[in-house]
Design an enzyme around this catalytic site. Structure first.
Site, mmCIF file in Angstrom:
data_model
loop_
_atom_site.group_PDB
_atom_site.id
_atom_site.type_symbol
_atom_site.label_atom_id
_atom_site.label_comp_id
_atom_site.label_asym_id
_atom_site.label_seq_id
_atom_site.Cartn_x
_atom_site.Cartn_y
_atom_site.Cartn_z
ATOM 1 N N ILE A 199 -12.700 -27.340 -9.024
ATOM 2 C CA ILE A 199 -12.636 -28.407 -8.022
ATOM 3 C C ILE A 199 -12.176 -27.700 -6.756
ATOM 4 C CG2 ILE A 199 -11.593 -30.590 -7.328
ATOM 5 C CD1 ILE A 199 -11.128 -31.207 -10.274
ATOM 6 N N PRO A 200 -13.116 -27.302 -5.895
ATOM 7 C CA PRO A 200 -12.831 -26.286 -4.860
ATOM 8 C C PRO A 200 -12.132 -26.811 -3.610
ATOM 9 C CG PRO A 200 -15.131 -26.922 -4.749
ATOM 10 C CD PRO A 200 -14.546 -27.676 -5.907
ATOM 11 N N CYS A 201 -10.842 -27.146 -3.757
ATOM 12 C CA CYS A 201 -10.104 -27.584 -2.573
ATOM 13 C C CYS A 201 -9.941 -26.444 -1.576
ATOM 14 C CB CYS A 201 -8.750 -28.159 -2.963
ATOM 15 S SG CYS A 201 -7.731 -27.089 -3.978
ATOM 16 N N HIS A 202 -10.194 -25.196 -2.005
ATOM 17 C CA HIS A 202 -10.118 -24.075 -1.067
ATOM 18 C C HIS A 202 -11.251 -24.123 -0.047
ATOM 19 C CE1 HIS A 202 -12.773 -22.677 -4.332
ATOM 20 N NE2 HIS A 202 -13.363 -21.919 -3.415
ATOM 21 N N ARG A 203 -12.292 -24.929 -0.292
ATOM 22 C CA ARG A 203 -13.411 -25.037 0.644
ATOM 23 C C ARG A 203 -13.189 -26.096 1.726
ATOM 24 N NH1 ARG A 203 -18.028 -24.892 -4.098
ATOM 25 N NH2 ARG A 203 -17.454 -22.824 -4.922
#
Length: 284
Positions: A246-250
């Site tokens: 779940i790419p919250c880094h994006r």
């Protein structure tokens, strides 16, 4: 091998921290290598092995101007409703992730006896704790040896009704699939997460951000119909139980700043630029 991978990541992390802090002065290879206690030759080889780009090329992806440009390009795509245009390149490394979201209350009645396997593994971004059931991955957290090691305790409290078993032989297969995306993955990777309806909605929006691209908090908020709830969206993203997948880094700030991250700003920078670098390599 796992120890080497972890050690190499922290060398890369230290180099990224130095490069982003002194990028305008254009430090040469010798200076950068000195910061991580390696010879210029060995550092250059390490960096090329890690992402396939030179350190200077890599860090260009982290400049404010470049990230602001990425946000603008994303806005144009959204306005044109032409998401399919990203599929040929941006999604080459994407995993097909499906989220099954349930409330903690639902699991209190239906999750008793659930079998969960967990393990600790080296990744391109340091050590991680991962847990999975036959229904999907339910936890992924990055860990640092010099910080409080409470990931297992926190996980066991959240999933206290389940039977937990240390089985790195099983979880290793997930790590390989997640962090070695050398080809298009047609098989879906399911996630089993506990969260409110709003949190799951935000997490699903994050999953739809293509590999190697970024979006602003404002863009994500607008896409899910909560344009005035940017803080709530940011809060939901920060409670993401399955990092990276779940790419919250994006998600970054609209001014090009990468913003906060549960596992440190430099690790977020590493993830963003690593993905952008890999996307560039495969599109060449």
């Amino acid at each position: 091998m796992a120890k080497d991978l972890t050690t190499n990541y922290y060398r890369i992390e230290k180099a990224i921290s130095y490069l982003t802090g002194s990028f305008r002065s254009q430090p040469d290879l010798d200076k950068i290598a000195e910061k991580v206690n390696l010879s210029p030759f060995h550092f250059q080889r390490l960096f090329l092995d890690w992402v396939g780009l030179t350190p200077k090329k890599f860090v260009q992806y982290l400049t404010l101007d470049h990230l602001k440009q990425q946000i603008a390009q994303t806005a144009n795509v959204i306005e044109a409703a032409d998401i399919a245009g990203l599929s040929s390149q941006s999604r080459v490394y994407d995993l097909f992730v499906n989220i099954e979201g349930v409330s903690p209350q639902q699991f209190k009645s239906s999750g008793v006896g659930l079998q969960i396997f967990y393990g600790y593994h080296a990744t391109p971004f340091g050590m991680c704790f991962i847990a999975a059931t036959e229904r999907g991955v339910c936890d992924l957290h990055f860990i640092d040896e010099d910080q409080t090691r409470d990931e297992y305790l926190n996980f066991s409290r959240k999933w206290h009704f389940a039977a937990l078993e240390h089985r790195p032989d099983i979880t290793q297969a997930y790590i390989k699939k997640i962090f070695q995306p050398d080809k298009v993955n047609s098989e879906k990777l399911n996630l089993l997460v506990q969260g409110t309806d709003f949190q799951v909605k935000v997490w699903e929006a994050l999953v739809n951000i293509p590999f190697g691209t970024v979006r602003s908090y404002e863009q994500v908020s607008a896409e899910i119909g909560y344009a005035e709830s940017i803080r709530s969206v940011a809060s939901a993203a920060s409670k993401n139980p399955v990092s990276y997948l779940i790419p919250c880094h994006r998600i970054i700030c609209k001014n090009g700043e990468v913003g906060n991250f549960s596992y440190g700003k430099v690790r977020k920078q590493a993830m963003i630029a690593w993905e952008m670098g890999r996307k560039t390599i495969i599109s060449q």
